[in-house]
Design an enzyme around this catalytic site. Structure first.
Site, PDB file in Angstrom:
ATOM      1  N   ASP A  83      37.559 -24.915  -6.714  1.00 27.49           N
ATOM      2  CA  ASP A  83      36.354 -25.557  -7.230  1.00 27.49           C
ATOM      3  C   ASP A  83      35.270 -25.481  -6.159  1.00 27.49           C
ATOM      4  OD1 ASP A  83      34.381 -27.419  -8.033  1.00 27.49           O
ATOM      5  OD2 ASP A  83      35.850 -28.686  -9.032  1.00 27.49           O
ATOM      6  N   ALA A 106      28.628 -18.899 -10.222  1.00 30.09           N
ATOM      7  CA  ALA A 106      29.361 -20.001 -10.850  1.00 30.09           C
ATOM      8  C   ALA A 106      28.413 -21.069 -11.393  1.00 30.09           C
ATOM      9  CB  ALA A 106      30.322 -20.629  -9.840  1.00 30.09           C
ATOM     10  N   THR A 158      18.382 -18.843 -14.159  1.00 29.09           N
ATOM     11  CA  THR A 158      18.065 -18.519 -15.548  1.00 29.09           C
ATOM     12  C   THR A 158      16.577 -18.669 -15.825  1.00 29.09           C
ATOM     13  OG1 THR A 158      18.409 -19.280 -17.832  1.00 29.09           O
ATOM     14  CG2 THR A 158      18.631 -20.913 -16.109  1.00 29.09           C
ATOM     15  N   ASP A 159      16.093 -17.985 -16.860  1.00 23.47           N
ATOM     16  CA  ASP A 159      14.704 -18.154 -17.275  1.00 23.47           C
ATOM     17  C   ASP A 159      14.477 -19.510 -17.946  1.00 23.47           C
ATOM     18  OD1 ASP A 159      16.165 -17.608 -19.579  1.00 23.47           O
ATOM     19  OD2 ASP A 159      14.811 -16.046 -20.316  1.00 23.47           O
ATOM     20  N   GLU A 160      15.557 -20.192 -18.320  1.00 23.75           N
ATOM     21  CA  GLU A 160      15.410 -21.466 -19.014  1.00 23.75           C
ATOM     22  C   GLU A 160      14.803 -22.562 -18.138  1.00 23.75           C
ATOM     23  OE1 GLU A 160      18.506 -22.708 -21.707  1.00 23.75           O
ATOM     24  OE2 GLU A 160      19.434 -20.733 -21.613  1.00 23.75           O
ATOM     25  N   TYR A 183      21.398 -28.515 -19.203  1.00 25.79           N
ATOM     26  CA  TYR A 183      21.748 -27.257 -18.535  1.00 25.79           C
ATOM     27  C   TYR A 183      20.589 -26.734 -17.702  1.00 25.79           C
ATOM     28  CZ  TYR A 183      22.036 -22.221 -17.937  1.00 25.79           C
ATOM     29  OH  TYR A 183      21.985 -20.963 -17.402  1.00 25.79           O
ATOM     30  N   LYS A 187      20.119 -26.331 -13.525  1.00 24.35           N
ATOM     31  CA  LYS A 187      19.828 -25.068 -12.846  1.00 24.35           C
ATOM     32  C   LYS A 187      18.513 -25.158 -12.076  1.00 24.35           C
ATOM     33  CE  LYS A 187      21.763 -21.733 -12.829  1.00 24.35           C
ATOM     34  NZ  LYS A 187      22.790 -21.255 -11.861  1.00 24.35           N
ATOM     35  N   PRO A 238      26.476 -19.123 -38.481  1.00 29.45           N
ATOM     36  CA  PRO A 238      25.557 -20.257 -38.322  1.00 29.45           C
ATOM     37  C   PRO A 238      24.321 -19.892 -37.500  1.00 29.45           C
ATOM     38  CG  PRO A 238      27.419 -20.470 -36.829  1.00 29.45           C
ATOM     39  CD  PRO A 238      27.696 -19.265 -37.679  1.00 29.45           C
ATOM     40  N   ARG A 247      14.366 -14.708 -27.907  1.00 31.06           N
ATOM     41  CA  ARG A 247      14.990 -14.522 -26.604  1.00 31.06           C
ATOM     42  C   ARG A 247      14.813 -13.068 -26.153  1.00 31.06           C
ATOM     43  NH1 ARG A 247      14.500 -19.077 -27.115  1.00 31.06           N
ATOM     44  NH2 ARG A 247      16.034 -20.765 -27.022  1.00 31.06           N
ATOM     45  N   GLY A 316      15.745 -30.274 -28.322  1.00 26.30           N
ATOM     46  CA  GLY A 316      15.053 -29.608 -27.228  1.00 26.30           C
ATOM     47  C   GLY A 316      15.203 -28.099 -27.227  1.00 26.30           C
TER      48      GLY A 316
END
Length: 379
Positions: A83, A106, A158-160, A183, A187, A238, A247, A316
């Site tokens: 971990d 990770a 990430t781009d988020e 999330y 990040k 779905p 995206r 969101g």
């Protein structure tokens, strides 16, 4: 010059991480030769605690060719079930393998899971990144207190973290952060901690933010593998909301080539956007997947389309992501090489031809095998 001889890859049993290890070792997962040879001839130490998305089956070929059982004391690939929040174990690994490069993949990464259970995301993405940075800082610190300059910590993001775009515009490396989910906020936090360790301690770091990856070895609950499997099995497809969320998609090997070019060539402290320049509405992408998958398995695409079901949008849900990767293209000479048409078909064929891999992940058999063969900490 950086050494790049003993590379610690965190999350190397996950989707992007395992593809990166394949790329470094010259073993393309695209069903053919890699786009370019990485030129890497050192050792890879894969650290992964094997949560739901980590799968050592994705690295069986690497273990059999480059692991201890194949090469003995000349092995080039090692696995440690650890971990990243476990400081004593991370300190041991840095010392035992004389790590000179950390490439940090990770992360807990599924937005839906972060909404249902945010604590794991804060622990892994924030505290895990902090633990790695702090251990690296102490290990790479010279006797006089200064930091070595032949080492590197590269952080994958990430781009988020940038939030949501309207119908126009692109994320730049200088775009202010505006995360909208547990999330993306975790990040974003880790990105800031990475940059703080560069500015405060002089730790040599680089950071990259990437768009949606696709390709082999992705966890089956993610969009593309899920839809491919559901089409094959005759299940419903779905779609969140109206399906018009947009995206930007990049083939995983193109992303990993970008990461490697950053690691080899970027000055410390630099931030890079990597994107596919390939925007798709979710519903249009699904229709393309239906057409290609149906053709491969001999189904009627129009009948398959009847299984599309629109479900309540998640909280969101960002409307559009799109990255401007001009900096990487002009300063690193990087560009994507896989066209989306080629990459999407290759990905569909890969999942259709690897049903056993998918079933092993979804069953308890794989986790039972892990528990029998690996200790909780270390191999």
């Amino acid at each position: 010059m950086r050494k790049l001889k003993n590379i610690l890859v965190t999350g190397g049993a996950g989707f992007i991480g395992c593809n990166f290890i394949h790329y470094l070792m010259g073993e393309s997962t695209a069903g053919g030769k890699a786009f370019t040879d990485s030129g890497f001839d050192g050792r890879i130490i894969n650290v992964d605690c094997l949560t739901y998305a980590g799968n050592l089956e994705s690295l069986k070929d690497i273990e059999s060719k480059y692991g201890v059982s194949a090469l003995g004391d000349k092995a080039r690939y090692f696995f440690e079930k650890v971990d990243i929040c476990d400081r004593p174990q991370i300190e041991r690994i840095l010392k035992d393998y004389d790590i000179d490069t950390i490439i940090h993949f990770a992360a807990e990464s599924h937005v839906d899971r972060s909404i249902l259970g945010p604590e794991a995301f804060m622990r892994t993405n924030v505290m895990g990144t902090f633990t790695l940075l702090d251990c690296a800082r102490n290990f790479w610190k010279k006797a006089d207190g200064s930091m070595r300059d032949d080492v590197l910590f590269h952080h994958i993001s990430t781009d988020e973290v940038y939030g949501s775009l309207g119908e126009t515009g692109y994320f730049l490396e200088t775009t202010p952060y505006d995360p909208r989910s547990p999330y993306s906020s975790s990040k974003a936090s880790s990105d800031h901690i990475v940059m703080a360790y560069f500015h405060t301690y002089g730790l040599p770091i680089t950071l990259s933010n990437c768009t949606n990856n696709y390709g082999p070895f992705q966890f089956p609950e993610k969009l593309l593998p899920l839809m491919i499997s559901n089409i094959k099995d005759g299940k419903n497809l779905p779609v969140y909301g109206d399906g018009k969320n947009i995206r930007d998609w990049i083939y995983v090997e193109d992303h990993n080539r970008g990461v490697w070019q950053i690691v080899k060539n970027s000055p410390a402290g630099e931030k890079w956007n990597l994107g596919g320049e390939n925007e798709w509405q979710n519903i249009k992408l699904l229709n393309s997947v239906i057409d290609l998958t149906s053709k491969e398995i001999g189904k009627d695409a129009e009948e398959v389309r009847k299984t599309i079901t629109y479900v309540k949008d998640r909280p969101g849900h960002d409307r559009r992501y799109a990255i401007d990767c001009t900096k990487a293209k002009t300063k690193l000479g990087w560009e994507r090489k896989m066209t989306f048409e080629q990459g999407l078909l290759a990905t569909i064929k890969w999942y259709l031809n690897h049903e056993e891999w998918i079933k092993n992940i979804q069953s308890g058999d794989y986790k039972n095998w892990i528990n029998k063969n690996y200790t909780e900490q270390g191999r």
